[in-house]
Design a protein around this motif. Sequence first.
Motif, mmCIF file in Angstrom:
data_model
loop_
_atom_site.group_PDB
_atom_site.id
_atom_site.type_symbol
_atom_site.label_atom_id
_atom_site.label_comp_id
_atom_site.label_asym_id
_atom_site.label_seq_id
_atom_site.Cartn_x
_atom_site.Cartn_y
_atom_site.Cartn_z
ATOM 1 N N VAL A 107 -41.461 -109.830 98.604
ATOM 2 C CA VAL A 107 -41.964 -108.890 99.602
ATOM 3 C C VAL A 107 -40.880 -107.877 99.936
ATOM 4 O O VAL A 107 -39.722 -108.230 100.178
ATOM 5 C CB VAL A 107 -42.397 -109.640 100.884
ATOM 6 N N ASN A 108 -41.254 -106.606 99.923
ATOM 7 C CA ASN A 108 -40.347 -105.526 100.293
ATOM 8 C C ASN A 108 -40.711 -105.011 101.680
ATOM 9 O O ASN A 108 -41.882 -105.082 102.099
ATOM 10 C CB ASN A 108 -40.448 -104.381 99.287
ATOM 11 N N THR A 109 -39.734 -104.481 102.391
ATOM 12 C CA THR A 109 -39.955 -103.979 103.740
ATOM 13 C C THR A 109 -39.408 -102.571 103.892
ATOM 14 O O THR A 109 -38.259 -102.301 103.531
ATOM 15 C CB THR A 109 -39.285 -104.887 104.793
ATOM 16 N N ILE A 110 -40.251 -101.682 104.407
ATOM 17 C CA ILE A 110 -39.801 -100.349 104.805
ATOM 18 C C ILE A 110 -39.533 -100.391 106.300
ATOM 19 O O ILE A 110 -40.392 -100.830 107.081
ATOM 20 C CB ILE A 110 -40.866 -99.283 104.501
ATOM 21 N N ASN A 111 -38.370 -99.957 106.713
ATOM 22 C CA ASN A 111 -38.000 -99.979 108.126
ATOM 23 C C ASN A 111 -38.006 -98.559 108.679
ATOM 24 O O ASN A 111 -37.197 -97.722 108.271
ATOM 25 C CB ASN A 111 -36.609 -100.604 108.298
ATOM 26 N N PHE A 112 -38.911 -98.299 109.604
ATOM 27 C CA PHE A 112 -39.001 -96.982 110.240
ATOM 28 C C PHE A 112 -38.093 -96.990 111.472
ATOM 29 O O PHE A 112 -38.556 -97.085 112.615
ATOM 30 C CB PHE A 112 -40.445 -96.680 110.611
ATOM 31 N N ALA A 113 -36.804 -96.874 111.217
ATOM 32 C CA ALA A 113 -35.796 -97.086 112.258
ATOM 33 C C ALA A 113 -35.921 -96.105 113.422
ATOM 34 O O ALA A 113 -35.589 -96.438 114.561
ATOM 35 C CB ALA A 113 -34.402 -96.995 111.650
ATOM 36 N N PHE A 114 -36.403 -94.901 113.142
ATOM 37 C CA PHE A 114 -36.482 -93.900 114.199
ATOM 38 C C PHE A 114 -37.920 -93.619 114.619
ATOM 39 O O PHE A 114 -38.195 -92.648 115.307
ATOM 40 C CB PHE A 114 -35.801 -92.600 113.743
ATOM 41 N N GLY A 115 -38.841 -94.479 114.193
ATOM 42 C CA GLY A 115 -40.237 -94.311 114.570
ATOM 43 C C GLY A 115 -40.528 -94.953 115.912
ATOM 44 O O GLY A 115 -39.703 -95.668 116.476
ATOM 45 N N ASN A 116 -41.726 -94.670 116.446
ATOM 46 C CA ASN A 116 -42.078 -95.318 117.707
ATOM 47 C C ASN A 116 -42.348 -96.788 117.447
ATOM 48 O O ASN A 116 -42.748 -97.191 116.367
ATOM 49 C CB ASN A 116 -43.281 -94.619 118.371
ATOM 50 N N ASN A 117 -42.121 -97.611 118.433
ATOM 51 C CA ASN A 117 -42.255 -99.050 118.221
ATOM 52 C C ASN A 117 -42.940 -99.753 119.383
ATOM 53 O O ASN A 117 -42.742 -100.930 119.613
ATOM 54 C CB ASN A 117 -40.881 -99.687 117.979
ATOM 55 N N GLY A 118 -43.745 -99.017 120.132
ATOM 56 C CA GLY A 118 -44.407 -99.652 121.256
ATOM 57 C C GLY A 118 -45.667 -98.925 121.666
ATOM 58 O O GLY A 118 -45.984 -97.841 121.157
ATOM 59 N N PHE A 119 -46.399 -99.525 122.595
ATOM 60 C CA PHE A 119 -47.684 -99.006 123.058
ATOM 61 C C PHE A 119 -47.554 -97.586 123.592
ATOM 62 O O PHE A 119 -48.277 -96.676 123.173
ATOM 63 C CB PHE A 119 -48.225 -99.948 124.130
ATOM 64 N N ASN A 120 -46.644 -97.381 124.530
ATOM 65 C CA ASN A 120 -46.513 -96.061 125.137
ATOM 66 C C ASN A 120 -45.994 -95.016 124.162
ATOM 67 O O ASN A 120 -46.348 -93.840 124.256
ATOM 68 C CB ASN A 120 -45.610 -96.131 126.370
ATOM 69 N N ASP A 121 -45.153 -95.430 123.214
ATOM 70 C CA ASP A 121 -44.657 -94.491 122.214
ATOM 71 C C ASP A 121 -45.805 -93.915 121.388
ATOM 72 O O ASP A 121 -45.834 -92.722 121.082
ATOM 73 C CB ASP A 121 -43.667 -95.182 121.273
ATOM 74 N N SER A 122 -46.740 -94.779 121.003
ATOM 75 C CA SER A 122 -47.848 -94.303 120.179
ATOM 76 C C SER A 122 -48.810 -93.428 120.981
ATOM 77 O O SER A 122 -49.408 -92.494 120.431
ATOM 78 C CB SER A 122 -48.589 -95.476 119.534
ATOM 79 N N ILE A 123 -48.949 -93.699 122.284
ATOM 80 C CA ILE A 123 -49.759 -92.817 123.127
ATOM 81 C C ILE A 123 -49.109 -91.433 123.213
ATOM 82 O O ILE A 123 -49.789 -90.405 123.161
ATOM 83 C CB ILE A 123 -49.944 -93.412 124.534
#
Length: 354
Positions: free
Chosen positions: A289-305
């Motif tokens: 299994v490979n993993t892409i890490n979106f280190a600077f992406g949003n990571n929570g409920f309010n971030d996605s809103i």
Amino acid sequence: MIAILGTGSIAHSHVNAIRCAGKEVGLVVNPHVEAAKTFAENYGIKKYSAEFDELLSDEVETVHICTPANLHYEEVKALLFAGKNVLCEKPLCLSFAESKELAEISSKLDSVTAIDLNVRYNPACRSAKEMVQSDDFGALMLMHGEYLQEFELLPTAYTWRYDEKKAGKMRAVTEIGSHLVDLMYFVSGQKIVRLSACFNRIQKDRVIKDGMMYDASIESGDEFKVDSEDSALVTYQLENGVFGSFVLSEVSSGHMNTIKLELAGSKKDVSWNSDEATKLNFASKGNPVNTINFAFGNNGFNDSIIELVKDFYMSVDGKESSNVLPSFEDGAYLSRICEAIYESAHNDAKWVNI
């Protein structure tokens, strides 16, 4: 002017997201004027009111609807005919007929409309969509998911979500299931064409004491019966003939807000878990299994809103948006799925065509 209708917990997230989009709220409306006043004072909003008609004034251009779902139909319809842009909390309506009507009205007007289905704005989920809908993924062979929370384990607060007149006949399905079903459609590009469902309801007989609900066998208070589901299990078939399933639960200890989705293709498997929201996993046969890490992406409920609201105002301002914005048509599809789940669960899990 931007206005917010409703002052519940989600309204706070909307104010923050609006400000992150470089905008300001000019008016807040709540039928309880003291609640509107307190909210306005907390956020430095100049105007507040208890009157819905304030939202219909020429001053107001855009309205964020943060009220219980039973009110959405009349509120949204009035605002659309008044020429307002509308961002509405999910579910769009409690019935498919009402949601469909609003989607049809919206399609004939110039107003910008959207539903707050924010999970699709997580960068990992958007990357999952690109991966799954590419030739490298192959043909979709299986999709399954789950959405787990612990908030309704007893004892828990008695809220409007237990009031059928405000929240409808369901709870887990409409509250959290709508997000998962939307994410499945968003990532796979496949709609559900038929489904079978069953519900679990634990401790139907309860008591309410000092605003909290308890098991009636161990506490004394005002007797109360719960008819809505604590959890749901759904099996479905997609447009391409593939079968899948998902589990919804509001009574799973240790899960504050866990969403999992996995899609198996003929060439690749793709999975995402909101507990590790910045990571997207994928694998092919015979390989780890490979993993892409979106280190600077949003990571929570309010971030996605925040990201959804930014996209919404890009459209309002006539700028090019991301084409991810959830539409009223998406909201109508979810209303139909919710109705079908309820019909199946109350008829011995019979298969229901969408």
